[in-house]
Write an enzyme that holds these catalytic residues in place. Structure first.
Site, PDB file in Angstrom:
ATOM      1  CB  CYS A 144      67.157  50.220  17.882  1.00  9.65           C
ATOM      2  SG  CYS A 144      66.352  48.611  18.108  1.00  9.65           S
ATOM      3  CB  CYS A 183      67.114  47.078  25.326  1.00 12.67           C
ATOM      4  SG  CYS A 183      65.529  47.557  24.628  1.00 12.67           S
TER       5      CYS A 183
HETATM    6  N1  DGL Z   1      66.566  46.327  20.978  1.00 18.66           N
HETATM    7  C1  DGL Z   1      65.752  47.367  21.418  1.00 18.66           C
HETATM    8  C2  DGL Z   1      66.411  48.723  21.462  1.00 18.66           C
HETATM    9  O1  DGL Z   1      67.615  48.805  21.520  1.00 18.66           O
HETATM   10  C3  DGL Z   1      64.255  47.296  21.366  1.00 18.66           C
HETATM   11  C4  DGL Z   1      63.595  46.809  20.117  1.00 18.66           C
HETATM   12  C5  DGL Z   1      62.121  46.518  20.332  1.00 18.66           C
HETATM   13  O2  DGL Z   1      61.841  45.543  21.046  1.00 18.66           O
HETATM   14  O3  DGL Z   1      61.255  47.240  19.802  1.00 18.66           O
HETATM   15  O4  DGL Z   1      65.751  49.738  21.475  1.00 18.66           O
END
Ligand code: DGL
Length: 259
Positions: free
Chosen positions: A180, A70
């Protein structure tokens, strides 16, 4: 080897998918913080405490390596984590470095969550690359919601992304960075919407993170037993119901079909 993956929701499955293609002799734990998704709309302090809870849980399960799959969690919490735990911790960062290095002086559009784009870590990376003049930032927070609803092919998601991209003269750009892990599911949609822009690259950090993971496993050496089994957890509770397990299977199949 037991490898822990962590994300706010289903985004990190895209990294797990990439890792499982390469790493055959390990087992995986996947922790999605479904109680708190999305992270991108939360404060830095909130996200830090969510990440700490997830890391405590996975470390308690005996993982040998922890992958923060993430970008948002990495940008706010990786330093704290590395100061707290002794095991190797691998994070993610928007792939601005390859974008700048591959095409010197060509414009880069970095897409990510609201919080990740506000963070010091990204600003420092852009400054280090001396790329402030050629980088534009575009938050696409709503894509996280669409992804969690598996609305990958919905007209609403397409309309949203088209509207957001239309804020820029895309012919000026050489690279779009998917910063993301949730956005990876929308790669086909990005491709479609950017289809008219000649030679534009759409890149992400997943391969780079998996390469780092492979290198770390090599350095750890030792016993590489494992058969590619994945155990899923939602905010600390093991997922056992067939419907939710089927959802993960469906997501992995979607990623398989995206190539
Ligand atoms: N999957 C996440 C990232 O790579 C976060 C998305 C979220 O929960 O807002 O930033």
């Amino acid at each position: 080897m037991l490898i822990g993956f962590f994300d706010s929701g289903i985004g990190g499955v895209t990294v797990l998918h990439e890792a499982a293609k390469t790493i055959k002799n390990a087992d995986f734990l996947y922790y999605g913080d479904t109680e708190n998704v999305p992270y991108g709309t939360k404060t830095k302090e909130q996200v830090k405490s969510y990440v700490r809870r997830a890391a405590d849980f996975l470390v308690g399960k005996g993982v040998d390596v922890l992958v923060i799959a993430c970008n948002t969690a990495t940008s706010v919490a990786i330093e704290d984590l590395r100061n707290t735990y002794r095991l190797p911790i691998i994070g993610m960062e928007p792939a601005v470095k390859p974008a700048v290095e591959n095409h010197k002086d060509k414009r880069v559009l970095v897409t990510a969550t609201q919080l990740a784009l506000r963070e010091e870590k990204l600003k420092k990376l852009i400054a280090r690359l001396d790329a402030a003049d050629i980088v534009n930032l575009l938050p696409l927070q709503e894509l996280v919601r669409f992804a969690e609803a598996e609305a990958f092919d919905s007209p609403e998601a397409a309309r949203y992304l088209e509207t957001e991209l239309s804020r820029f003269d895309l012919s000026m750009f050489k690279t779009v960075v998917l910063g993301c892990t949730h956005f990876i599911y929308f790669r086909p949609l990005f491709k479609k919407l950017l289809g008219a822009v000649p030679d534009i690259d759409i890149i992400d950090g997943n391969r780079g993170t998996v390469n780092m993971l492979v290198k770390t496993l090599d350095q750890l050496g030792g016993d590489h037993q494992g058969a590619g089994h994945v155990t899923y957890y939602h905010s600390g509770v093991e997922v056992t119901d067939p419907q939710t397990l089927a959802r993960y299977k469906r997501l992995l199949e979607r990623l398989d079909n995206m190539g």
